[in-house]
Scaffold this active site. Structure first.
Site, PDB file in Angstrom:
ATOM      1  N   CYS A   1       0.810  -1.217   0.000  1.00 41.00           N
ATOM      2  CA  CYS A   1       0.000   0.000   0.000  1.00 41.00           C
ATOM      3  C   CYS A   1       0.842   1.267   0.000  1.00 41.00           C
ATOM      4  O   CYS A   1       0.359   2.325  -0.391  1.00 41.00           O
ATOM      5  CB  CYS A   1      -0.935   0.017   1.204  1.00 41.00           C
ATOM      6  SG  CYS A   1      -2.104  -1.361   1.226  1.00 41.00           S
TER       7      CYS A   1
ATOM      8  N   HIS B   1      -9.104   3.498  -1.643  1.00 39.73           N
ATOM      9  CA  HIS B   1      -7.678   3.194  -1.453  1.00 39.73           C
ATOM     10  C   HIS B   1      -7.171   2.456  -2.682  1.00 39.73           C
ATOM     11  O   HIS B   1      -7.198   1.230  -2.752  1.00 39.73           O
ATOM     12  CB  HIS B   1      -7.538   2.336  -0.190  1.00 39.73           C
ATOM     13  CG  HIS B   1      -6.161   1.845   0.104  1.00 39.73           C
ATOM     14  ND1 HIS B   1      -5.012   2.432  -0.404  1.00 39.73           N
ATOM     15  CD2 HIS B   1      -5.738   0.808   0.885  1.00 39.73           C
ATOM     16  CE1 HIS B   1      -3.954   1.772   0.051  1.00 39.73           C
ATOM     17  NE2 HIS B   1      -4.363   0.790   0.825  1.00 39.73           N
TER      18      HIS B   1
ATOM     19  N   CYS C   1       0.044   2.075   6.715  1.00 44.31           N
ATOM     20  CA  CYS C   1       0.407   0.682   6.970  1.00 44.31           C
ATOM     21  C   CYS C   1       0.589  -0.034   5.641  1.00 44.31           C
ATOM     22  O   CYS C   1      -0.018   0.327   4.630  1.00 44.31           O
ATOM     23  CB  CYS C   1      -0.658  -0.002   7.813  1.00 44.31           C
ATOM     24  SG  CYS C   1      -2.328   0.107   7.127  1.00 44.31           S
TER      25      CYS C   1
END
Length: 390
Positions: free
Chosen positions: A90, A346, A376
């Site tokens: 991510c 996201h 994270c």
């Protein structure tokens, strides 16, 4: 040490899975953001030394070096412009910013575009992990990993549930935070707070061609009751789909340059890179690492949390930013002030540069000086980037 500056930062509005951006090839979607930073900066494409593209699911239409393909598909970058595609899960495009800044600070390059792409509609999340398993080969967990972590399969969902329990975050806490994400995103959209960062994308609809300019995931009718009514993802858990980030299509880009490049091209910087930090910890609870990465970043920068004017903490799951707030003692009113991934989506590899565009515009709108971004990442890794608005 030489300084690194950000001169442009843009993102597309997010698209829901199967939504308004699903008809756009990811290479072309990535190229749209690359072109936008070139158009807005006015920089001669001859001056761009490299493009670093974050992308998590590097398969199918995002395979074969999607960063390089995006350069070749762009209208403004040259065939001679190099590119590389990176995966730090991510945090891929946040790491792209940090690699770009390191290149500039080292003096080896003068102008680098950090960018990100993820079309989660066209290249589903997890597709790269299951590809060989379908062919009868093993998965990503090797015998060596199994020996060290017997019987444990890496799961971000499981990690998020562990954080909620460890930090005593109730389902109601998570639901209320999720509602606030939508409420802030609604307010930002209606006030035009996103206008300066969003790059319009041409899409085909049944009514003809339109420009996609509004984040499609925002629930404009969200209420606490509607969020609380969503079924939990596990019987004993606290997380629901409403307190998790939305699957999203999108791209984003940030131009990072040296001080000499600023002078030579008469550019006005948006911000100076103040600190670059990346840490790693427990790969099982996994999503907790931004807490400790922030501690290290502040210590290395010689700063306290009170000196930071705004924070962007990626809302992969609601427990992550809530645990981060409890751990750092940060001011909730400075966190994700225009909403986060729970409302806005996201887009995995594109989220790092996406959040930076939002952070910089937020600092500008509020007259803030320092901004901190963290998220994270799979495997228990976290990046922290601190910028000084100029």
């Amino acid at each position: 040490m030489a300084e690194a500056y950000i001169v442009e930062a843009v993102r597309t509005a997010g698209g829901r899975r199967g939504g308004r951006l699903a008809g756009v090839h990811p290479v072309d979607l990535a190229a749209r953001s690359l072109d936008a930073v070139m158009e807005r900066s006015g920089v001669d494409p001859q001056g761009i030394d490299d493009v670093i593209m974050g992308c998590v699911s590097q398969a199918g239409e995002q395979a074969m070096q999607v960063g390089r393909n995006a350069v070749l598909a762009s209208k403004h970058l040259l065939e001679s412009t190099p590119a590389v595609t990176i995966d730090r899960q991510c945090g891929s495009s946040q790491q792209a910013i940090q690699f770009a800044a390191q290149a500039v600070m080292s003096g080896t390059q003068d102008a680098v575009i950090a960018a990100g792409i993820e079309s989660m509609s066209r290249v589903p999340m997890g597709s790269t992990a299951t590809l060989h398993m379908k062919e009868g080969l093993g998965g990503y967990k090797s015998p060596g990993l199994e020996e060290k972590y017997p019987g444990i399969m890496w799961s971000q969902f499981m990690g998020a549930e562990m954080i909620a329990q460890k930090h005593d975050l109730s389902k109601d806490d998570l639901d209320r935070f999720s509602l606030s994400s939508h409420e802030k995103a609604i307010a930002a959209t209606k006030s035009g707070a996103f206008d300066a960062e969003i790059v319009p994308v041409a899409i085909e609809t049944p009514e003809g061609e339109e420009m996609h300019t509004v984040d499609e995931g925002i629930r404009f009718d969200a209420t606490l009751d509607s969020i609380a009514s969503v079924k939990k993802l596990s019987e004993e858990g606290r997380i629901t789909a409403a307190s998790a980030s939305q699957i999203c299509d999108g791209s984003s880009a940030v131009m990072v340059v040296s001080e000499q490049f600023l002078k030579d091209h008469n550019l006005t910087p948006m911000a100076r890179i103040h600190n670059l930090t990346v840490t790693a910890g427990d790969p099982v609870i996994m999503l907790e690492e931004p807490l400790f990465a922030t501690d290290k970043a502040l210590k290395r920068a010689g700063m306290t949390m009170d000196e930071i004017d705004l924070y962007e903490v990626n809302e992969a799951f609601a427990p992550v930013p809530l645990a981060w707030l409890k751990h750092t003692g940060a001011d909730p009113d400075k966190l994700n002030v225009n909403g986060g991934a729970i409302a806005l989506g996201h887009p995995l590899g594109a989220s790092g540069t996406k959040l930076m565009a939002t952070l910089l515009q937020g600092l500008k709108a509020r007259g803030g000086r320092y901004g901190l971004q963290t998220m994270c990442e799979g495997g228990g890794v976290a990046n922290v980037t601190i910028v000084e608005a100029l």
